[in-house]
Design an enzyme around this catalytic site. Structure first.
Site, PDB file in Angstrom:
ATOM      1  CD  GLU A  32      -3.299  -0.851   1.864  1.00 47.23           C
ATOM      2  OE1 GLU A  32      -3.394   0.175   2.549  1.00 47.23           O
ATOM      3  OE2 GLU A  32      -4.179  -1.728   1.830  1.00 47.23           O
ATOM      4  CD  GLU A  47      -3.900  -5.952   3.706  1.00 54.73           C
ATOM      5  OE1 GLU A  47      -4.730  -5.159   4.192  1.00 54.73           O
ATOM      6  OE2 GLU A  47      -2.667  -5.779   3.771  1.00 54.73           O
TER       7      GLU A  47
HETATM    8  C1  BG6 Z   1      -4.671  -2.273   5.088  1.00 54.83           C
HETATM    9  C2  BG6 Z   1      -3.307  -2.538   5.681  1.00 54.83           C
HETATM   10  O1  BG6 Z   1      -4.673  -1.002   4.553  1.00 54.83           O
HETATM   11  O2  BG6 Z   1      -5.757  -2.242   5.947  1.00 54.83           O
HETATM   12  C3  BG6 Z   1      -3.344  -3.405   6.932  1.00 54.83           C
HETATM   13  O3  BG6 Z   1      -2.452  -3.100   4.716  1.00 54.83           O
HETATM   14  C4  BG6 Z   1      -4.475  -2.944   7.830  1.00 54.83           C
HETATM   15  O4  BG6 Z   1      -2.081  -3.328   7.541  1.00 54.83           O
HETATM   16  C5  BG6 Z   1      -5.783  -3.103   7.067  1.00 54.83           C
HETATM   17  O5  BG6 Z   1      -4.543  -3.611   9.062  1.00 54.83           O
HETATM   18  C6  BG6 Z   1      -7.030  -2.766   7.865  1.00 54.83           C
HETATM   19  O6  BG6 Z   1      -6.946  -1.471   8.386  1.00 54.83           O
HETATM   20  P1  BG6 Z   1      -7.184  -1.186   9.931  1.00 54.83           P
HETATM   21  O7  BG6 Z   1      -6.978   0.276  10.099  1.00 54.83           O
HETATM   22  O8  BG6 Z   1      -8.583  -1.591  10.229  1.00 54.83           O
HETATM   23  O9  BG6 Z   1      -6.189  -2.018  10.664  1.00 54.83           O
END
Ligand code: BG6
Length: 470
Positions: free
Chosen positions: A165, A370
């Site tokens: 990201e 993700e």
């Molecule tokens: C992504 C990241 O943007 O979102 C992760 O790569 C992150 O590291 C995930 O945990 C979810 O975001 P958050 O703020 O809910 O942890």
């Protein structure tokens, strides 16, 4: 498009799950590891910090055995740069190298494909002190670090991810914490950092192809399609502005070797153009990814800019993320999508739409690295966790992905977030993502027992049936 029959998932489809080092490992100062920016940055008060996290550093064998029980075919994790090269003298830390060798061996024991992110937000603090990504030297340091990874693990790793990201780091620099006693970088500085990351990424992709000819490498970006709030042409232009500046400009550079033309005009007009040295253009042109890794959570809905400061507002439910940009776009509401408990848009059809757009644009296989829903899961008295909302989320996103495959999108695999509960960036363990519950609170570590959620069994069945139940 409504089809008579949907395509099946490929037999070798990589059903996986993801984590990142600082969000699960803990052991933040053990076995020679030095601090990263994450360890030094200020985090929201009252929530778990990253010092112990889910203790995956010590419990990875137990965790990977559970991943195998779930049926995972791939595990996407990140390597902490600060374990491999903890000091500025560039000496390799043997204990760090051995740790990830063990993690990889454990995956292989169960025929789980290890997918490695080389850099997931955790820049070494010693580099930050010398200017971080603003300093061109960091490009060399990143290449040297990655060379160690290719040399040490090259024969065992088939899929490498360069930078997680990059677009989040550049567009929302406060999202991963704030530096102590220092303001956040200016936009001009951020685009200079971005340029250095692009160069570092290009050099590392080239190096990977040279040192590990059988491996594949790609960037891991947070990509999302944008909707215009109405069919007003100005809304469409604003949605396109933001899609380019938020997504395509970050993916065009690794794939095509140059910045998106609209982004160039934007950067020039606002005096944000980074300093580009004579050889840089060739460096960017010399490298190509083999696939696109994509993190997908939500879509965004966009309205025309009103050309004043009211274009900017905080994201609902998350004051850390500012949306909108004067003269570029405004964030708007979408009445046709759902929202999570944390205000994140839930849009499976937007997933299909984004996959179509990414594939149409780059014609490279896509690996989802993700996708998931953060929620405050409840551990019942009988030790069960009924995360039916997560199952519902995944079922709908998998159906959308199946539709995208039917649309002709080449999908390598699906690694949702997260394999087990991680420390979320802003809400610690209040907001959970895993298939495995980690029994700890923000401050009370308890036994950190791993408990299978209902979604664990649902994913196990889905993998066993190769998605035929979707
Ligand atoms: C992504 C990241 O943007 O979102 C992760 O790569 C992150 O590291 C995930 O945990 C979810 O975001 P958050 O703020 O809910 O942890």
């Amino acid at each position: 498009m409504i089809y008579n029959k949907l395509s099946d998932f490929a037999e070798n489809f990589l059903w996986g799950a993801s984590t990142s080092a600082y969000q699960v490992e803990g052991a933040w100062n053990e076995d020679g590891k030095s601090p990263s920016i994450i360890d030094m940055y200020k985090h929201p008060e009252g929530y778990a910090d990253f010092t112990i996290a889910s203790d995956h550093y010590h419990r990875f064998r137990e965790d990977i055995a559970l991943f195998a029980k779930m049926g995972l075919k791939a595990y996407r994790f990140s390597i902490a740069w600060t374990r491999i090269i903890p000091e500025d003298n560039q000496k390799i830390n043997k204990l760090g190298v051995e740790h990830y060798r063990d993690v990889i061996a454990e995956c292989k024991k169960y025929n789980i494909e290890p997918i490695v992110t080389m850099y997931h937000f955790d820049l070494p603090w010693y580099l930050e002190e010398k200017g971080g990504w603003l300093n061109r030297e960091t490009i060399d340091r990143f290449e040297e670090y990655c060379k160690v990874l290719f040399t040490e693990y090259g024969k065992d790793i088939k899929y490498w991810l360069t930078i997680n990201e990059q677009n989040t780091m550049i567009l929302h620099p406060g999202a991963i914490g704030t530096p102590p006693n220092k303001p956040l970088p200016t936009k001009k500085e951020l685009y200079q950092m971005n340029h250095h990351m692009m160069l570092a990424q290009a050099r590392v992709m080239k190096l990977c192809h040279k040192l590990c000819p059988n491996a594949k490498i790609g960037p891991a970006l947070n990509l999302t399609a944008m909707y215009a709030e109405t069919c007003k042409p100005e809304d469409a232009i604003a949605a396109h502005n933001w899609e380019v500046l938020r997504c395509w400009n970050f993916a065009d550079v690794p794939v095509f070797g140059f910045y998106h033309p609209l982004a160039v005009k934007y950067l020039e007009d606002r005096d944000l153009m980074p300093e580009i040295q004579p050889d840089d253009k060739q460096t960017l042109l010399n490298a190509k990814p083999d696939f696109i890794a994509m993190n997908y959570y939500s879509t965004a809905t966009i309205a025309a800019s009103q050309g004043n400061a009211s274009d900017v507002s905080a994201r609902a439910g998350d004051q850390q993320i500012m949306l909108g940009e004067q003269g570029v776009y405004r964030a708007a509401e979408n009445p046709y999508v759902a929202k999570s408990q944390y205000g994140w848009v839930i849009d499976p059809t937007g997933f299909r739409y984004t996959l179509r757009k990414v594939y149409e644009r780059y014609r490279l296989p896509i690996l989802i690295t993700e996708n998931g829903i953060g929620a405050s899961d409840k551990l019942e008295e009988d030790g069960t966790i009924h995360d039916l909302y997560r199952i519902d989320f995944y079922e709908k996103h998998l159906l959308a992905m199946k539709e995208a495959i039917t649309d002709g999108v080449d999908m390598l695999g699906y690694c949702p977030w997260a394999a087990l509960d991680v420390v979320s960036t802003h809400q610690g363990y209040a907001k959970r993502y895993g298939f495995l519950y980690v029994d700890r609170d923000e401050q009370d570590l308890k036994q950190m027992k791993r408990i299978e959620k209902d979604s664990f069994y649902w994913y196990q069945k889905t993998i066993a049936e190769n998605g035929k139940n979707i």
